[in-house]
Design a protein around this motif. Structure first.
Motif, short mmCIF file in Angstrom:
data_model
loop_
_atom_site.label_atom_id
_atom_site.label_comp_id
_atom_site.label_asym_id
_atom_site.label_seq_id
_atom_site.Cartn_x
_atom_site.Cartn_y
_atom_site.Cartn_z
N VAL A 88 0.84 -1.20 0.00
CA VAL A 88 0.00 0.00 0.00
C VAL A 88 0.88 1.25 0.00
N LEU A 89 1.91 1.26 0.84
CA LEU A 89 2.83 2.40 0.88
C LEU A 89 3.51 2.58 -0.47
N ARG A 90 3.97 1.48 -1.07
CA ARG A 90 4.63 1.56 -2.37
C ARG A 90 3.68 2.17 -3.41
N ALA A 91 2.44 1.76 -3.38
CA ALA A 91 1.46 2.29 -4.34
C ALA A 91 1.23 3.78 -4.11
N ILE A 92 1.16 4.19 -2.84
CA ILE A 92 0.96 5.62 -2.53
C ILE A 92 2.14 6.44 -3.04
N VAL A 93 3.37 5.96 -2.79
CA VAL A 93 4.55 6.68 -3.24
C VAL A 93 4.56 6.80 -4.76
N GLU A 94 4.33 5.69 -5.45
CA GLU A 94 4.36 5.71 -6.92
C GLU A 94 3.31 6.64 -7.49
N ASP A 95 2.09 6.60 -6.93
CA ASP A 95 1.03 7.47 -7.44
C ASP A 95 1.31 8.93 -7.14
N TYR A 96 1.81 9.22 -5.95
CA TYR A 96 2.08 10.61 -5.59
C TYR A 96 3.21 11.17 -6.44
N VAL A 97 4.24 10.38 -6.71
CA VAL A 97 5.34 10.84 -7.56
C VAL A 97 4.84 11.16 -8.97
N SER A 98 3.95 10.33 -9.49
CA SER A 98 3.49 10.53 -10.87
C SER A 98 2.39 11.57 -11.02
N THR A 99 1.55 11.74 -9.99
CA THR A 99 0.39 12.64 -10.14
C THR A 99 0.53 13.96 -9.40
N GLN A 100 1.41 14.04 -8.43
CA GLN A 100 1.56 15.22 -7.56
C GLN A 100 0.33 15.47 -6.70
N GLU A 101 -0.59 14.52 -6.67
CA GLU A 101 -1.82 14.69 -5.91
C GLU A 101 -1.86 13.71 -4.74
N PRO A 102 -2.40 14.13 -3.57
CA PRO A 102 -2.59 13.19 -2.47
C PRO A 102 -3.39 11.98 -2.94
N GLN B 111 20.07 15.83 -17.51
CA GLN B 111 19.10 15.53 -18.56
C GLN B 111 18.36 14.23 -18.28
N LEU B 112 19.08 13.21 -17.81
CA LEU B 112 18.46 11.91 -17.57
C LEU B 112 17.46 11.95 -16.41
N THR B 113 17.81 12.69 -15.36
CA THR B 113 16.98 12.66 -14.15
C THR B 113 16.04 13.85 -14.02
N ASN C 203 16.02 22.93 -13.48
CA ASN C 203 15.07 21.83 -13.29
C ASN C 203 14.28 21.97 -11.99
N LEU C 204 14.81 22.75 -11.04
CA LEU C 204 14.08 22.95 -9.78
C LEU C 204 12.73 23.60 -10.04
N THR C 205 12.65 24.43 -11.07
CA THR C 205 11.38 25.11 -11.34
C THR C 205 10.30 24.13 -11.79
N ARG C 206 10.71 22.97 -12.29
CA ARG C 206 9.74 21.93 -12.65
C ARG C 206 9.01 21.42 -11.41
N HIS C 207 9.67 21.56 -10.27
CA HIS C 207 9.15 20.97 -9.04
C HIS C 207 8.84 22.03 -7.99
N SER C 208 8.60 23.27 -8.41
CA SER C 208 8.40 24.35 -7.44
C SER C 208 7.25 24.06 -6.49
N VAL C 209 6.26 23.28 -6.95
CA VAL C 209 5.13 22.95 -6.09
C VAL C 209 5.57 22.08 -4.91
N ASP C 210 6.70 21.40 -5.04
CA ASP C 210 7.18 20.52 -3.98
C ASP C 210 7.92 21.27 -2.87
N PHE C 211 8.29 22.50 -3.14
CA PHE C 211 9.08 23.25 -2.16
C PHE C 211 8.22 24.36 -1.56
N VAL D 181 20.31 16.22 -6.95
CA VAL D 181 19.50 16.83 -5.89
C VAL D 181 18.14 17.15 -6.49
N GLY D 182 17.07 16.75 -5.80
CA GLY D 182 15.73 17.02 -6.29
C GLY D 182 14.74 17.01 -5.14
N PRO D 183 13.46 17.06 -5.45
CA PRO D 183 12.46 17.04 -4.39
C PRO D 183 12.35 15.66 -3.75
#
Length: 340
Positions: free
Chosen positions: A10-24, A116-118, A238-246, A312-314
């Motif tokens: 269940v935790l693995r599924a939550i992590v994977e979904d949150y990483v891909s959707t950015q939504e709780p 570029q890769l990450t 690339n940090l600006t891609r993830h500004s919602v995370d900070f 370094v990333g979110p």
């Protein structure tokens, strides 16, 4: 499957979904997207237990759950598979790094490739002089009283100086000096060369003492006393891609990344190329970086470690993909250095 294993799924599924959707992530989404083999009610119970144990939390009322630092740590520690790079990505790594013309080019290509890769901020430490050994000392005669001293380390780092000698030298003199220096220094760690270099003037023929004294002084200055560590950085945009995370501003992160001592600390005390260091969220005790994750490892030729690299990333990071990219690039850079 035991209850602990099910909660981990269940935790693995939550992590994977949150990483891909950015939504709780809610229980209904888990039922719809994953084959967990249990009812929505059971998943809700497991989510409640995970929340009580501090692995997930609810960012606001009536929302789904998101992983905590503790949750990401358990997810990373229990990763069973690493997402491999695609065949196209592996070919790109090989082609891009194979085109490097020297050590500096290898480092700068590596840091750009990792970014570029990450799609994260990439950090690569130049091969550390303190971790390197002498591969060869070349002495090239330019004129009767001028020579070029070229010092090459086992990591491919090259230092050269043009020196005026206190006396005229014959080709035979240059050969004798070069042979004496290489006999003493080749294969020796730079950190252990100081007494050997200091002793060189007293160990050469008397007529060459003044010349060897000049050469020894330059070698001490170049190989031993220059203790600076250099860092290459790429992908800060690339940090600006993830500004919602900070939360708040990116400024503290950007300011931290401007400090070379911070970047060196990020890479950690890496002593093995097979060891991967992953610092998540509050585990990073550097001011301004508590909301980030760092994935790093060492690199070097033939099993030795001469520097570190990482990203370094979110905390909401694709850990399986990032780990694969960092490992693959480090392995290939090590291979290049072994062939240089």
């Amino acid at each position: 499957m035991s209850i602990n294993d099910r909660k981990l799924e269940v935790l693995r599924a939550i992590v994977e979904d949150y990483v891909s959707t950015q939504e709780p992530v809610g229980s209904k989404a888990l039922v719809d997207r994953h084959r967990l083999g249990v009812s929505a009610a059971t998943i809700r119970n497991d989510m409640a237990a995970l929340e009580d144990d501090g692995y997930i939390h609810q960012p606001h009322t009536s929302a789904g759950r998101v992983p905590t630092t503790k949750g990401y740590r358990l997810f990373v520690d229990r990763l069973s598979t690493i997402k491999p790079l695609t065949a196209a990505e592996r070919r790109a790594v090989h082609r891009f790094l194979d085109e490097a013309v020297d050590l500096n080019d290898v480092v700068y290509r590596t840091v750009r490739l990792l970014a570029q890769l990450t799609r994260q901020v990439a950090v690569v430490q130049f091969p550390s002089l303190s971790r390197s050994s002498v591969r060869h000392i070349e002495l090239v005669q330019i004129s009767d009283s001028r020579v070029m001293l070229v010092m090459i380390t086992d990591t491919g780092r090259v230092e050269q100086r043009v020196l005026d000698m206190p006396t005229e030298l014959s080709a035979d003199d240059v050969l004798r000096i070069r042979t004496l220096i290489n006999d003493k220094l080749v294969g020796v760690r730079l950190t252990e060369t100081s007494p050997l270099i200091t002793a060189l003037p007293s160990e050469c023929p008397p007529e060459l003492t003044s010349v060897m004294t000049v050469l020894a002084g330059v070698m001490l200055e170049t190989l031993v006393e220059r203790g600076e560590e250099r860092i290459a950085l790429a992908g800060t945009a690339n940090l600006t891609r993830h500004s919602v995370d900070f939360a708040g501003s990116l400024r503290p992160i950007l300011e931290a990344l401007e400090e070379e001592v911070v970047l060196l600390k990020l890479l950690g005390e890496i002593d093995s190329g097979t060891t991967l260091h992953i610092g998540i969220g509050e585990e990073n005790d550097i001011a301004g970086l508590a909301g980030t994750s760092v994935v790093s490892t060492g690199y070097g030729p033939l099993g030795s470690i001469v520097g570190g690299l990482g990203v370094v990333g979110p905390t909401r990071m694709d850990y399986p993909g990032t780990i694969a990219a960092v490992r693959t690039v480090a392995r290939y850079v090590s291979k290049i250095l072994a062939q240089s």
